[in-house]
Design an enzyme around this catalytic site. Structure first.
Site, PDB file in Angstrom:
ATOM      1  N   ASN A   1       0.834  -1.109  -0.030  1.00  0.00           N
ATOM      2  CA  ASN A   1      -0.076   0.170   0.175  1.00  0.00           C
ATOM      3  C   ASN A   1       0.856   1.212   0.023  1.00  0.00           C
ATOM      4  O   ASN A   1       1.405   1.594   1.100  1.00  0.00           O
ATOM      5  CB  ASN A   1      -0.807  -0.200   1.233  1.00  0.00           C
ATOM      6  CG  ASN A   1      -1.680   1.407   1.386  1.00  0.00           C
ATOM      7  OD1 ASN A   1      -1.687   2.089   0.559  1.00  0.00           O
ATOM      8  ND2 ASN A   1      -2.376   1.379   2.664  1.00  0.00           N
TER       9      ASN A   1
ATOM     10  N   GLU B   1      -6.870   4.635   7.867  1.00  0.00           N
ATOM     11  CA  GLU B   1      -6.592   5.957   7.561  1.00  0.00           C
ATOM     12  C   GLU B   1      -7.844   6.657   7.011  1.00  0.00           C
ATOM     13  O   GLU B   1      -8.111   7.839   7.353  1.00  0.00           O
ATOM     14  CB  GLU B   1      -5.250   6.208   6.607  1.00  0.00           C
ATOM     15  CG  GLU B   1      -4.022   5.767   7.758  1.00  0.00           C
ATOM     16  CD  GLU B   1      -3.040   5.414   6.752  1.00  0.00           C
ATOM     17  OE1 GLU B   1      -2.935   5.530   5.662  1.00  0.00           O
ATOM     18  OE2 GLU B   1      -2.024   4.898   7.386  1.00  0.00           O
TER      19      GLU B   1
ATOM     20  N   GLU C   1      -5.083  -5.037  10.289  1.00  0.00           N
ATOM     21  CA  GLU C   1      -4.152  -3.811  10.791  1.00  0.00           C
ATOM     22  C   GLU C   1      -4.342  -3.115  12.247  1.00  0.00           C
ATOM     23  O   GLU C   1      -5.396  -2.084  11.880  1.00  0.00           O
ATOM     24  CB  GLU C   1      -4.040  -2.995   9.844  1.00  0.00           C
ATOM     25  CG  GLU C   1      -3.738  -3.645   8.230  1.00  0.00           C
ATOM     26  CD  GLU C   1      -3.231  -2.382   7.499  1.00  0.00           C
ATOM     27  OE1 GLU C   1      -2.231  -2.816   6.595  1.00  0.00           O
ATOM     28  OE2 GLU C   1      -3.925  -1.372   7.376  1.00  0.00           O
TER      29      GLU C   1
ATOM     30  N   GLY D   1       2.693   2.207  10.619  1.00  0.00           N
ATOM     31  CA  GLY D   1       3.584   3.454  10.641  1.00  0.00           C
ATOM     32  C   GLY D   1       4.334   3.895  11.900  1.00  0.00           C
ATOM     33  O   GLY D   1       4.853   4.879  12.290  1.00  0.00           O
TER      34      GLY D   1
ATOM     35  N   SER E   1       3.789  -2.120  10.181  1.00  0.00           N
ATOM     36  CA  SER E   1       5.108  -2.145  10.673  1.00  0.00           C
ATOM     37  C   SER E   1       5.503  -3.670  10.291  1.00  0.00           C
ATOM     38  O   SER E   1       6.672  -3.825  10.802  1.00  0.00           O
ATOM     39  CB  SER E   1       5.591  -1.602  12.018  1.00  0.00           C
ATOM     40  OG  SER E   1       5.080  -0.413  12.377  1.00  0.00           O
TER      41      SER E   1
END
Ligand code: 13P
Length: 259
Positions: free
Chosen positions: A9, A99, A169, A175, A215
């Site tokens: 992604n 997000e 996720e 991140g 991560s």
């Protein structure tokens, strides 16, 4: 027998030229990999999709978008339809990334409409679920995941589930460099598989591909992929360079073996 899926992604990164360079590098670095053993997907920004499609034409690496709108066409300024994505050569679409839920107000209901539209137009959805740090720390992880799965997959048949990938996720791992331990991730993956078996049947659950995201890096991919319920990864940062993304594909091939 499930096959692992590694998907990159790219989020809001890369110009057209940078995108084309990266896929050209991947074609070289993944030359010895067989698509019989693993599915590899890249998800560039909308503006790079068609150019990447042209570079990948007749290649086995698959193309994904990062979002879509459920209508086919109309007065929806700034949106993009599923048929426009297939027109660009997309095979997949990421739906309900945290997000998008966090910054763009996506809900389980909008995720469900997007999944149904994607399937209708022949795109395979990669559907993201995951809890925040607060939710994990207040022991709500399973409740949150159950709500996202029940809402997101409302009115989706077991046959359609065969075209869907689920990506777990945890938001606190995205991140942040803070990966879920293989045990933490597998516990949620096993829970999702059990839920799919309750909502559908055990065959659908056994065949369900469930990726982990958050991560994932070359130094932790093997221990994650060894876990019985983890079927690949949805990768952000480490998908932006050919070298690290290739390591993830090779690491997965080495570590993944699920009968
Ligand atoms: P990172 O791999 O950068 O943590 O991002 C994960 C992710 O959000 C993939 O969709």
């Amino acid at each position: 027998m499930r096959k692992p899926i590694i998907a990159g992604n790219w989020k809001m990164h890369k110009t057209i030229i940078e995108s084309v360079d990266l896929v050209n590098d991947l074609k070289v670095s993944l030359a010895d990999v067989s698509p019989d053993d693993i599915t590899v997907i890249v998800a560039p920004v909308f503006t790079s999709l068609y150019a990447v499609h042209e570079v990948l034409s007749k290649h086995w690496i698959k193309l994904s978008a990062q979002n879509l709108f459920w209508e086919e066409k109309g007065a929806y300024t700034g949106e993009i339809s599923p048929s426009m994505l297939t027109d660009c050569g997309c095979n997949y679409c990421i739906i309900g990334h945290s997000e998008r839920r966090q910054y763009f107000g996506e809900t389980d209901e909008s995720v469900n409409r997007k999944i149904r539209a994607a399937l209708h137009f022949g795109l395979s959805p990669i559907v993201c679920v995951g809890e925040s740090l607060d939710q994990r720390e207040s022991s709500q992880t399973f409740q949150v995941i159950e709500k996202q799965i029940r809402g997101g997959f409302s009115d989706i048949s077991s046959l359609q589930m065969g075209n869907i990938t689920i990506a777990y996720e945890p938001i606190w791992a995205i991140g942040t460099g803070k990966t879920a331990t293989p045990e933490q991730a597998n516990e949620v993956h096993a829970y999702i598989r059990k839920l799919i078996s309750q909502l559908y049947d055990s065959k659908t659950a056994d065949q369900q591909c469930i990726q982990y995201g958050g991560s994932v890096k070359p130094n932790n991919v093997n221990s994650l992929m060894e876990k019985p319920d983890i079927d690949g990864a949805l990768v952000g940062g480490a998908s932006l360079e050919a070298e690290s993304f290739t390591s993830l594909v090779l690491g997965t091939l080495k570590a993944y073996s699920k009968a």
